[in-house]
Design a protein around this motif. Sequence first.
Motif, PDB file in Angstrom:
ATOM      1  N   ASN A 158     -11.144  11.404   3.305  1.00 45.75           N
ATOM      2  CA  ASN A 158     -11.860  10.936   4.285  1.00 45.75           C
ATOM      3  C   ASN A 158     -13.016  11.771   4.618  1.00 45.75           C
ATOM      4  O   ASN A 158     -12.912  13.136   4.404  1.00 45.75           O
ATOM      5  CB  ASN A 158     -10.941  10.483   5.847  1.00 45.75           C
ATOM      6  CG  ASN A 158      -9.894   9.568   5.260  1.00 45.75           C
ATOM      7  OD1 ASN A 158     -10.172   8.599   4.606  1.00 45.75           O
ATOM      8  ND2 ASN A 158      -8.692   9.973   5.810  1.00 45.75           N
ATOM      9  N   THR A 179     -12.962   2.555   3.859  1.00 48.24           N
ATOM     10  CA  THR A 179     -11.579   2.577   3.961  1.00 48.24           C
ATOM     11  C   THR A 179     -10.895   3.965   4.272  1.00 48.24           C
ATOM     12  O   THR A 179     -11.215   4.731   3.203  1.00 48.24           O
ATOM     13  CB  THR A 179     -10.722   1.815   2.797  1.00 48.24           C
ATOM     14  OG1 THR A 179     -11.378   0.544   2.230  1.00 48.24           O
ATOM     15  CG2 THR A 179      -9.526   1.143   3.353  1.00 48.24           C
ATOM     16  N   THR A 180     -10.195   4.029   5.385  1.00 43.62           N
ATOM     17  CA  THR A 180      -9.626   5.383   5.534  1.00 43.62           C
ATOM     18  C   THR A 180      -8.481   5.622   4.770  1.00 43.62           C
ATOM     19  O   THR A 180      -7.742   4.542   4.634  1.00 43.62           O
ATOM     20  CB  THR A 180      -9.241   5.279   7.055  1.00 43.62           C
ATOM     21  OG1 THR A 180     -10.508   5.091   7.797  1.00 43.62           O
ATOM     22  CG2 THR A 180      -8.941   6.795   7.729  1.00 43.62           C
ATOM     23  N   GLN A 181      -8.120   6.629   4.183  1.00 45.98           N
ATOM     24  CA  GLN A 181      -6.974   7.100   3.432  1.00 45.98           C
ATOM     25  C   GLN A 181      -6.057   7.652   4.380  1.00 45.98           C
ATOM     26  O   GLN A 181      -6.306   8.318   5.270  1.00 45.98           O
ATOM     27  CB  GLN A 181      -7.451   8.125   2.300  1.00 45.98           C
ATOM     28  CG  GLN A 181      -8.281   7.503   1.365  1.00 45.98           C
ATOM     29  CD  GLN A 181      -7.405   6.550   0.210  1.00 45.98           C
ATOM     30  OE1 GLN A 181      -6.475   6.666  -0.057  1.00 45.98           O
ATOM     31  NE2 GLN A 181      -8.056   5.070   0.416  1.00 45.98           N
ATOM     32  N   ASP A 224       0.909  -1.099   0.064  1.00 43.68           N
ATOM     33  CA  ASP A 224       0.089   0.142  -0.037  1.00 43.68           C
ATOM     34  C   ASP A 224       0.934   1.166   0.149  1.00 43.68           C
ATOM     35  O   ASP A 224       0.452   2.154  -0.802  1.00 43.68           O
ATOM     36  CB  ASP A 224      -0.761   0.307   1.376  1.00 43.68           C
ATOM     37  CG  ASP A 224      -2.125  -0.634   0.763  1.00 43.68           C
ATOM     38  OD1 ASP A 224      -2.444  -1.226  -0.229  1.00 43.68           O
ATOM     39  OD2 ASP A 224      -3.056  -0.846   1.906  1.00 43.68           O
ATOM     40  N   LYS A 272     -16.266   2.886   0.322  1.00 43.36           N
ATOM     41  CA  LYS A 272     -16.360   1.625   0.760  1.00 43.36           C
ATOM     42  C   LYS A 272     -16.205   1.651   2.239  1.00 43.36           C
ATOM     43  O   LYS A 272     -16.215   0.884   2.815  1.00 43.36           O
ATOM     44  CB  LYS A 272     -15.518   0.526   0.159  1.00 43.36           C
ATOM     45  CG  LYS A 272     -16.043   0.074  -1.238  1.00 43.36           C
ATOM     46  CD  LYS A 272     -15.121  -0.878  -1.760  1.00 43.36           C
ATOM     47  CE  LYS A 272     -15.109  -0.854  -3.323  1.00 43.36           C
ATOM     48  NZ  LYS A 272     -13.682  -1.303  -3.955  1.00 43.36           N
ATOM     49  N   GLU A 281     -12.361   3.626  -2.649  1.00 39.63           N
ATOM     50  CA  GLU A 281     -12.140   3.107  -1.213  1.00 39.63           C
ATOM     51  C   GLU A 281     -12.747   3.702  -0.142  1.00 39.63           C
ATOM     52  O   GLU A 281     -13.338   3.301   0.788  1.00 39.63           O
ATOM     53  CB  GLU A 281     -10.560   2.909  -0.897  1.00 39.63           C
ATOM     54  CG  GLU A 281     -10.121   1.827  -1.701  1.00 39.63           C
ATOM     55  CD  GLU A 281      -8.414   1.782  -1.667  1.00 39.63           C
ATOM     56  OE1 GLU A 281      -8.052   2.350  -0.767  1.00 39.63           O
ATOM     57  OE2 GLU A 281      -7.846   1.132  -2.572  1.00 39.63           O
TER      58      GLU A 281
END
Lengths: 730, 730
Positions: free
Chosen positions: B489, B479-481, B398, B477, B474
Amino acid sequence: MSSHGRSESSVGGPVGRSVGRTVETIAQERENCPFDVRKLSIIQHGSEKDLLLKEKFMLELARDPIFYLGDIHDLTKDQLRERTFEKIGSLVYHVTNESIETFQKRMEIIGLCDPGFWTRFGVHYGLFLGAIRSGATPNQMSYWMEKGVISCQGMFGCFGMTELAHGSNVAGLETTATFDEQSDEFIIHTPHIGATKWWIGGAAQTATHCAVFAQLMIKGKKHGTKTFIVPLRDVKTLALLPGINIGDIGKKMGRDGIDNGYIQFTNVRVPRAYMLMKHSQVSREGQVTEPPLQQLTYGALLSGRTAMVADAANTAKKALTVSVRYAAVRRQFKSSPGAEMETQIIDYPIHQRRLMPLVAQATAFGFTALEMQRLFEETSSALESLEPGDPNLNEVIDKLKTTHATSAGLKAFCTWACLQTIDTSRQACGGHGYSSYNGFASMYSDFAVHCTWEGDNTILALQSGRFLIQAYQEVLKGTTQAGGTAYLNNIETVLKQKCKGKEHLISLQGIDEGWATVAAHAIKKAANDYEGCLKKGQSREQAFEVCSQVRFVAAAVHTSGFVFRQFRAAVERVEAGPERDTLELLCKFYGLWQMEEKAGFFLRSGWLDGELMDYVQEKVSEYCAATRKFAVPLVDSFCISDHILNSPIGCADGDIYNRYFRMVRRNNPQLAEHKYADKILQFIHRSPAEMEDVGEGIDLDAELEEMAEERAEAEKEAKEAKEEEEKAKK
Amino acid sequence: MSSHGRSESSVGGPVGRSVGRTVETIAQERENCPFDVRKLSIIQHGSEKDLLLKEKFMLELARDPIFYLGDIHDLTKDQLRERTFEKIGSLVYHVTNESIETFQKRMEIIGLCDPGFWTRFGVHYGLFLGAIRSGATPNQMSYWMEKGVISCQGMFGCFGMTELAHGSNVAGLETTATFDEQSDEFIIHTPHIGATKWWIGGAAQTATHCAVFAQLMIKGKKHGTKTFIVPLRDVKTLALLPGINIGDIGKKMGRDGIDNGYIQFTNVRVPRAYMLMKHSQVSREGQVTEPPLQQLTYGALLSGRTAMVADAANTAKKALTVSVRYAAVRRQFKSSPGAEMETQIIDYPIHQRRLMPLVAQATAFGFTALEMQRLFEETSSALESLEPGDPNLNEVIDKLKTTHATSAGLKAFCTWACLQTIDTSRQACGGHGYSSYNGFASMYSDFAVHCTWEGDNTILALQSGRFLIQAYQEVLKGTTQAGGTAYLNNIETVLKQKCKGKEHLISLQGIDEGWATVAAHAIKKAANDYEGCLKKGQSREQAFEVCSQVRFVAAAVHTSGFVFRQFRAAVERVEAGPERDTLELLCKFYGLWQMEEKAGFFLRSGWLDGELMDYVQEKVSEYCAATRKFAVPLVDSFCISDHILNSPIGCADGDIYNRYFRMVRRNNPQLAEHKYADKILQFIHRSPAEMEDVGEGIDLDAELEEMAEERAEAEKEAKEAKEEEEKAKK
């Protein structure tokens, strides 16, 4: 015979699939073209005659060995200059035998393949001879004609305006021309290094005479900048004449074919009659007579700017011919795993976005250049036919002002856009765009000077902005505007106009109204800011300075609209049919793409809202895809020969890799001597221990710490010394 | 001693008023500076140690005769290459004795004054050695170290990736490496002209070995692109080895100090062990083992891009140091008739508009480059410490993806902005900017390739845009960036944010929020368009292609915001005081100026309205004026020595005209032989009748008519022939 027959057997095998079909690929691009290329070409060139003339000149150039361009990128500065001179001879015949218009067309084409040469030739014929033509009395004119100025027999001229410390400010030039009544002569003198004549094209090696701009001094009084013809070199030997010191300016960014030099005069004497006296006169007794109308001398600047607008259009078309053809035959990445061949890069939407709007813009510039030429000719002939005390005087002066402002704005924004087009085209050709042999490098570096000379672009844009503020003020006072600012009439209505929806947004009429409205807002803002400054008590000059950014913006927006309007007018002159449809598409494309580029102003003025702006973006993408379909025949219609392009990756037949490979090989013979092989061998075979062990004992941190201490010490000393000095002063 | 003492007596008089006070003028610019230049410099360089290191390197370079730069613009391509090679020797010592970080800093400085050399050195140490380091097994590494790869003893490498027909698409390369099981060798072969290795730096004259990228072929099956070390030349004689055909690529736009070449292989055999086998392996029996994680090979691209972001910042600072100092000492036009001296051009508001925003931008890029370097080091060490089956694997991947996307966007937009900065700086120096001796010409042409190599900027921008769409998806969905996309976010809140008024608009926090909101809108638009395409049934790749323009826009807006955020973070790390105040001003300046540049997006997203946009413009003008006040000490704090600048009009002491004049004269000796004087004399003394009378009887109209007829005839014939052909086909 297929393209395979063209490959070089020496490369060790048949041409690969990725490469071999470039010829077939470009041929396919020319199938099913929606328009007649010849017809479209004629429209863009103004007339069939003009197109034929261009083709004749291109053919002559391609066949003339002195205009061979294949080796041009590997010549040194000195070789380029010598070749430039050889070309002069081949053109003098034409300049004395052809009509001015025909010869100008010839020069336009030559300028497109050899800008350095164009400059050297233009320095004599445009600037030096131009200075004499516009500044000499009839008697003086005859005198210089007898000396051979027209056919360059017995003399060859240069133009001595700029100095090391003065460029834009011509009135501030510091070279002096002091009248010596006793001998009836002027003494031309360079008082200090800053007054050295600088950048003088042709001075370094080739000129015998110079049109020198100098401060006229009589009995200790300055009378402003005048022009003097000063012999520089003995015409029999080329030896410098007494008091003349000339040096070479050396390497430049581009146009190395011209020998720019510097000149210092040390009390050089010329007869009184060598001052050009059509406008200002100096009598035998040193009496000065000034011309009644200073403005009329503006005219001289117009021809260069008009030519530069045309050059911007032509050069942009040249760059795009290469990048569009390359994009059509270059393939990279497969769009789907099963595809037989990789994708033509022109099929990628982002690649269309890079190039297609610029194709529309170059087409727009082409029509704008034709209109600029027409304006120039109209204004010139009005000026020439002006008689003393003419009742049309004010009208002619108005026309001159308008044409002047129009040419200023167009010169600035068209040359900037062209420079950008060249570099975008280069980048769109990837690595091969960086090879000198594909022509972008020299195109960029040669063209770049257009943004600076004959009026720095920023300064010209501001002049255009100043004119627009004045036009706005006149409209408010009730004077009707003609020409490029006519849209300011009915200003209140224009400012309130709003786009009436999608259909209106993308119609020629709607786009036109949009530009008028947005330009009117930008000009109004500039004018209001300016008025505000005046109200605060600033002088007019101060106020214009403070408002320079808004003036600049007004000029930028106005010019985009002006270009669109010229394009639209040209489209509407074409008879209905596929050529007109194509041009109409490109015209809308240009107008909308520029809207997208200047989106902030369109949203700010309220001409359209966010949703309509999204629609503009959508349409621009759509036009990109539509233009892509006929992009190759479209650049074909620009009609620029392979010889002029001088770029193997842009050749008409699409056989790019073979041609490029051959060009590289021809200019870099493989069996040439390796001049520093011994140094390489010495280096890679030096003894292993050599050098490596001297490094022991180095303590980098300690070294840096010492540096820091030394530095602190030195600073302290400097500070103390300064304090001492100040104490001493008290 | 005043500046007058520096003038050359030979120019014929004392230095004039317009020129002579340049030294005093620049000294005045350094009075009353609101900040401590040294402190500001340390902050911008990351630490005092880093600044001292830079100064040490600059001093060493200035004193080293091999790094003399005064004559560089008049050297031929071949002379430049020879000199490049001589420099190599002087640096090998450092590369083997200094820490990697220290040596990288050294190279960063050298790259700033000699980019061509930097490239040649980097080809061996960065690319060739880098390929071995990242691709070789430990045994292979030892083998090449014994051969001398580290100290260039016994070998000197180059990097054979690109081909004539393939650049961006590395997987599509067509050079083949066929495994011959019988002899346990690979046969390297160029099957056709398009597969010729092209642009290979060092190949033309200096390399002995090449890291060749080729398609691995085993038993008729393709196994993808792998790397092979192939000897090119006999290390004792430099003679080409059998089957190797090498030629010179010749003249390029810039960086002529490096000998780019092309290579064609005709069945060249290398041992199996010369394939780099850390990731993929080929066994004695021709079995291929592929690496489990292809992504991990991405890492190799990061170092080049990171270096280019730093180079963009440094080069922009270099260009601006010259143009700002010149603007401070150059005077043109008097603001009022009574003024003693003409106005410094830096005092014109429009000139401030040309340069000051770029100064703020270059400062922002400097801090961004430091952050990019940190990210790179963090990611590299995470990669290096990765063990097989590591539980952190996904996290590292990532991080790698994020760093990769960040470096891609920054490389693209920073190098573009730097290129623009160089040319704007050149234009801001008027005619003198066009002289090679003031350095802009080579700065531009050398830098230009950064937009193309190691990932074409447009393609990289699209990669960044793709990453942003994925980040957005993301976030939706849940998911935290982290890192650069953390602002996404709470996406719903971010999208709805609006500017809270003037004060908010121009606060660091407000600007930050503005960029987050506008970038979020741009990314949302791209993501929605992309989803729309998927719903229409397009494949992911198709959808990404169709959405390339919106992706591009998203990346552009995101990157401006990212750069602002790095600048802001840097400002907030500085302790309170005048240095912090100055940086805060510049940070706001950058953020608001970019808002003005991208006004359409700010208005479209509703972050601000038209009136607030006018306020942005007003503030930008205000910041221009504020920055002008300390512009000279600010560029001093960039800390670039006169030697590195190599531009007399940008010298630190302001004595620009004398230095410039000396430089021009030194490089163009006045008593040099005039090589084509005889041609000039022949020309101007040709007999009057020569040539002029051949023109009689020419009837241009008749000639053109004939051309038109011939043309029509030829077209008719071609058409008929085509019809015949088609008939025959049927």
